[in-house]
Motif scaffolding. Sequence first.
Motif, PDB file in Angstrom:
ATOM      1  N   CYS A 106       8.332  -6.108   1.536  1.00 57.33           N
ATOM      2  CA  CYS A 106       8.407  -5.932   0.087  1.00 57.33           C
ATOM      3  C   CYS A 106       9.234  -7.037  -0.552  1.00 57.33           C
ATOM      4  CB  CYS A 106       9.030  -4.574  -0.244  1.00 57.33           C
ATOM      5  SG  CYS A 106       7.964  -3.152   0.063  1.00 57.33           S
ATOM      6  N   LYS A 107      10.344  -7.389   0.081  1.00 59.66           N
ATOM      7  CA  LYS A 107      11.175  -8.464  -0.460  1.00 59.66           C
ATOM      8  C   LYS A 107      10.412  -9.785  -0.474  1.00 59.66           C
ATOM      9  CE  LYS A 107      14.968 -11.528   0.385  1.00 59.66           C
ATOM     10  NZ  LYS A 107      15.834 -12.140   1.408  1.00 59.66           N
ATOM     11  N   LYS A 108       9.740 -10.089   0.622  1.00 64.53           N
ATOM     12  CA  LYS A 108       8.988 -11.338   0.700  1.00 64.53           C
ATOM     13  C   LYS A 108       7.913 -11.395  -0.372  1.00 64.53           C
ATOM     14  CE  LYS A 108       6.322 -14.153   3.958  1.00 64.53           C
ATOM     15  NZ  LYS A 108       5.785 -14.233   5.345  1.00 64.53           N
ATOM     16  N   ASP A 126      16.731  -4.307  -6.142  1.00 60.71           N
ATOM     17  CA  ASP A 126      15.789  -5.221  -6.787  1.00 60.71           C
ATOM     18  C   ASP A 126      14.361  -4.941  -6.338  1.00 60.71           C
ATOM     19  OD1 ASP A 126      17.648  -6.692  -8.323  1.00 60.71           O
ATOM     20  OD2 ASP A 126      18.249  -7.806  -6.542  1.00 60.71           O
ATOM     21  N   VAL A 127      14.210  -4.509  -5.085  1.00 59.34           N
ATOM     22  CA  VAL A 127      12.883  -4.101  -4.613  1.00 59.34           C
ATOM     23  C   VAL A 127      12.412  -2.881  -5.404  1.00 59.34           C
ATOM     24  CG1 VAL A 127      11.566  -3.207  -2.656  1.00 59.34           C
ATOM     25  CG2 VAL A 127      13.238  -5.028  -2.298  1.00 59.34           C
ATOM     26  N   GLY A 128      13.335  -1.934  -5.632  1.00 57.10           N
ATOM     27  CA  GLY A 128      12.989  -0.766  -6.439  1.00 57.10           C
ATOM     28  C   GLY A 128      12.595  -1.141  -7.848  1.00 57.10           C
ATOM     29  N   ARG A 129      13.297  -2.121  -8.416  1.00 55.04           N
ATOM     30  CA  ARG A 129      12.963  -2.570  -9.764  1.00 55.04           C
ATOM     31  C   ARG A 129      11.623  -3.292  -9.792  1.00 55.04           C
ATOM     32  NH1 ARG A 129      17.600  -5.647 -12.661  1.00 55.04           N
ATOM     33  NH2 ARG A 129      17.487  -6.837 -10.712  1.00 55.04           N
ATOM     34  N   ALA A 130      11.324  -4.074  -8.748  1.00 57.33           N
ATOM     35  CA  ALA A 130      10.037  -4.761  -8.688  1.00 57.33           C
ATOM     36  C   ALA A 130       8.884  -3.772  -8.601  1.00 57.33           C
ATOM     37  CB  ALA A 130      10.013  -5.713  -7.486  1.00 57.33           C
ATOM     38  N   PRO A 427       8.276   3.165   2.075  1.00 61.30           N
ATOM     39  CA  PRO A 427       6.809   3.217   1.995  1.00 61.30           C
ATOM     40  C   PRO A 427       6.287   3.357   0.574  1.00 61.30           C
ATOM     41  CG  PRO A 427       7.701   5.241   2.956  1.00 61.30           C
ATOM     42  CD  PRO A 427       8.819   4.266   2.880  1.00 61.30           C
ATOM     43  N   LEU A 428       7.028   4.062  -0.304  1.00 59.12           N
ATOM     44  CA  LEU A 428       6.604   4.174  -1.699  1.00 59.12           C
ATOM     45  C   LEU A 428       6.616   2.810  -2.374  1.00 59.12           C
ATOM     46  CD1 LEU A 428       8.098   7.362  -3.409  1.00 59.12           C
ATOM     47  CD2 LEU A 428       5.705   6.720  -3.135  1.00 59.12           C
ATOM     48  N   PHE A 429       7.685   2.048  -2.189  1.00 53.96           N
ATOM     49  CA  PHE A 429       7.775   0.724  -2.789  1.00 53.96           C
ATOM     50  C   PHE A 429       6.666  -0.186  -2.251  1.00 53.96           C
ATOM     51  CE2 PHE A 429      12.649   1.266  -3.346  1.00 53.96           C
ATOM     52  CZ  PHE A 429      12.418   2.164  -4.377  1.00 53.96           C
ATOM     53  N   TYR A 430       6.411  -0.086  -0.964  1.00 49.54           N
ATOM     54  CA  TYR A 430       5.369  -0.929  -0.353  1.00 49.54           C
ATOM     55  C   TYR A 430       4.004  -0.596  -0.940  1.00 49.54           C
ATOM     56  CZ  TYR A 430       2.756  -3.368   3.295  1.00 49.54           C
ATOM     57  OH  TYR A 430       1.918  -4.215   3.972  1.00 49.54           O
ATOM     58  N   LEU A 431       3.692   0.680  -1.055  1.00 53.27           N
ATOM     59  CA  LEU A 431       2.395   1.083  -1.607  1.00 53.27           C
ATOM     60  C   LEU A 431       2.245   0.632  -3.058  1.00 53.27           C
ATOM     61  CD1 LEU A 431       2.072   4.688  -0.130  1.00 53.27           C
ATOM     62  CD2 LEU A 431       0.629   2.728   0.425  1.00 53.27           C
ATOM     63  N   TRP A 435      -0.573  -2.220  -2.850  1.00 50.80           N
ATOM     64  CA  TRP A 435      -1.682  -1.288  -2.649  1.00 50.80           C
ATOM     65  C   TRP A 435      -2.994  -2.024  -2.423  1.00 50.80           C
ATOM     66  CZ3 TRP A 435      -2.259   3.884  -1.983  1.00 50.80           C
ATOM     67  CH2 TRP A 435      -3.537   4.429  -2.156  1.00 50.80           C
ATOM     68  N   ARG A 436      -3.290  -3.020  -3.239  1.00 48.80           N
ATOM     69  CA  ARG A 436      -4.567  -3.730  -3.142  1.00 48.80           C
ATOM     70  C   ARG A 436      -4.671  -4.578  -1.868  1.00 48.80           C
ATOM     71  NH1 ARG A 436      -4.603  -6.642  -8.869  1.00 48.80           N
ATOM     72  NH2 ARG A 436      -2.440  -6.887  -8.230  1.00 48.80           N
ATOM     73  N   ARG A 437      -3.528  -4.927  -1.273  1.00 47.48           N
ATOM     74  CA  ARG A 437      -3.535  -5.777  -0.084  1.00 47.48           C
ATOM     75  C   ARG A 437      -3.415  -4.970   1.205  1.00 47.48           C
ATOM     76  NH1 ARG A 437      -1.711 -11.068  -0.818  1.00 47.48           N
ATOM     77  NH2 ARG A 437      -0.450 -10.895   1.078  1.00 47.48           N
ATOM     78  N   THR A 438      -3.345  -3.644   1.092  1.00 48.42           N
ATOM     79  CA  THR A 438      -3.117  -2.791   2.254  1.00 48.42           C
ATOM     80  C   THR A 438      -4.405  -2.100   2.666  1.00 48.42           C
ATOM     81  OG1 THR A 438      -0.870  -2.385   1.453  1.00 48.42           O
ATOM     82  CG2 THR A 438      -1.693  -0.928   3.170  1.00 48.42           C
TER      83      THR A 438
END
Length: 480
Positions: A106-108, A126-130, A427-431, A435-438
Motif C-alpha cells: 500500500c505504501k509503495k 498516511d496509508v489510511g489517509r490515502a 486488507p481494507l486499505f489494500y482493497l 481493487w482494480r489491480r487485484t
Amino acid sequence: MSMPDNETSENGDQVDDQAPLLFFPPKNNSKSVINKSASDVFEAEKPTEGGSSAIATFFNFSKASIGSGSFALPWAIRQSGVIIGSFGLIFLGVISVYTMQLMLECKKFATRNLTCKERKEFTFNDVGRAAFGFPGKFAVDLNVIFCNLGVCAGYIIFIASNLQWSTTCFANREHDPFSKWEVFAYVIPFLIILTFLPSFKYLAYAAYVGIVFLVVAMVTVYWYGIKHKDDFMAIKNNEVLYANLSITRIPKFFGVAAYLFCVHSMVIPLESVMKKPQQMKYLLDAACVIVVTVNLPFALYGYLLFGNGVHGYCFEDMPGGTFENVVRLMLSLELTLTFPIVFKPATEVVEDWINSIYNSANNKYNLPPLVKKMFENSLLRYLIICVMRSFLVLLSWCVALLIPQFQLCVAFIGGLATTILAFIMPPLFYLKLMWRRTELSRRILLIIIVIFGVVATLITTGVNIDAIVEASTNSTHISC
C-alpha cells in the motif's frame, strides 16, 4: 502516448490507473508526474546513506514482539489447550506477516507520485489517509493511541505487581507491606518525569539491556523446570491435550497471542529508514520465524511446568527466592526505562493533532496574539507538551486500575486494538487502493481476513470485558 486503461474524472481530467484512487495527478501535468515518479523509483532502489542496517532493523522488530507479553503465554495456552494454542500462534504469526506485507505494498502504491524524501516520511496513518481520506487517518491515529496506552497500562500493572511482590518477599511478610495504591503512588510520578525528556536517545540503550533481562528471566523459568523435572503439573494431571478446554476461553488465548504481533505501526517507519528498504519483506518473514520459535516453546514449557494452576504472569508461579526476586526487579527496571519509548507514538499523534488544530484555527480565525505567543515560545510550548504527556500517562494509569490483572490487560488490548490494526485495516486499505489491480482470488482472501478480524474483535472484546468485570471483584494474595 495513449493510456487505454486510464479513467476520466468528472471534470474531464485523465486519471492515472497507477495512482491511488483518491489522488489525481495535477491538471495538465500528467507527463511530468509520471517522469518524476519513474526517477524517484530508480532513486529509491539505491541504498540510503546513514540508514539502519538489516540486522539492526531485524533486532528492533523482534524485540518489539518478545517482551512482557511472552510471560502471559503459558496462561494463554491454558485457555486454549496445547494443540489449538500451538497452531493458533503459528496461524496468527503467518497472517500478521501477510498483512504487514500488504501495508508495504500500500505504501509503495500510494507514494508512487511522491518524491523520495516524501516517501521516507510516509507512515501508517498516511496509508489510511490515502485510502479513506481524513476518516482513515483518524481511525489509524485513534487505534495507535488506544493500543499504546493499553500497552503502557500493561507495563504499569507489570511494574507495580513485581515491585509489590518483591517487597513482600524481601520483607519476609505474609501480607503486602504496600498496597497497590501506594505502589502506584511511587511509580506513576517517576514514569511521568521520564516522558518529559526531550530526547530518548540514551534511553534507547535500555532496549539492549532489556534483551539481557528477558533472556535471564526466560532461562530462569527453564532452569526451574529442569530442577523440578518430576513436577510438570500438566503431565502429572493429564492436562496436556485438553487443559479443561472451553470454547468461551479461546478468545482469551487469541487476545494474548495477537498482542505479540502488536507491531504493525512500526513496519513502515522501520522500512523507511533502512539502508536497503527492499530487504524489509524478507526481514518480516525472518522476524516472524524467530518470534514464534522463541515464544511458542516458552509458552508450552511454562504450561507443562505449572499446569492449569499457571498464573497470568508465569513468574508468579516461581518460588520467592532472592534470585527470582532480583530478576523481577530487573524486569521492572527495564520496563520503566523503556516506558517513555513505547509511549512515544501516542504522544506524537496527539501533538500532531494539537499542531494541526492550531494551524487550522490560526489560518481561519487569526488567533489572538497571546495564543500565538504560547505556541511560538519554545518554553511554553514544551510546558504544554509536558501537561499533555502527563494526562496521557494518567489515562494509562486509569486503564491499569480498571483492568486489575496483567494477562487480562494483554488479552483485552490484543483482542481489540491489535486485531483492528493487524487484521482489519491493512486488507481494507489494500482493497480500497488497489481493487482494480487485484485478482478475484486475492480479493476473496482479503475479504475473508477482514471478516475474521471483525468477528474476532467482537467476540474477544466481549469475553475479555466479562472476564475483567469478574476479576475486578476478586483480590489476589501473594505467596512467597
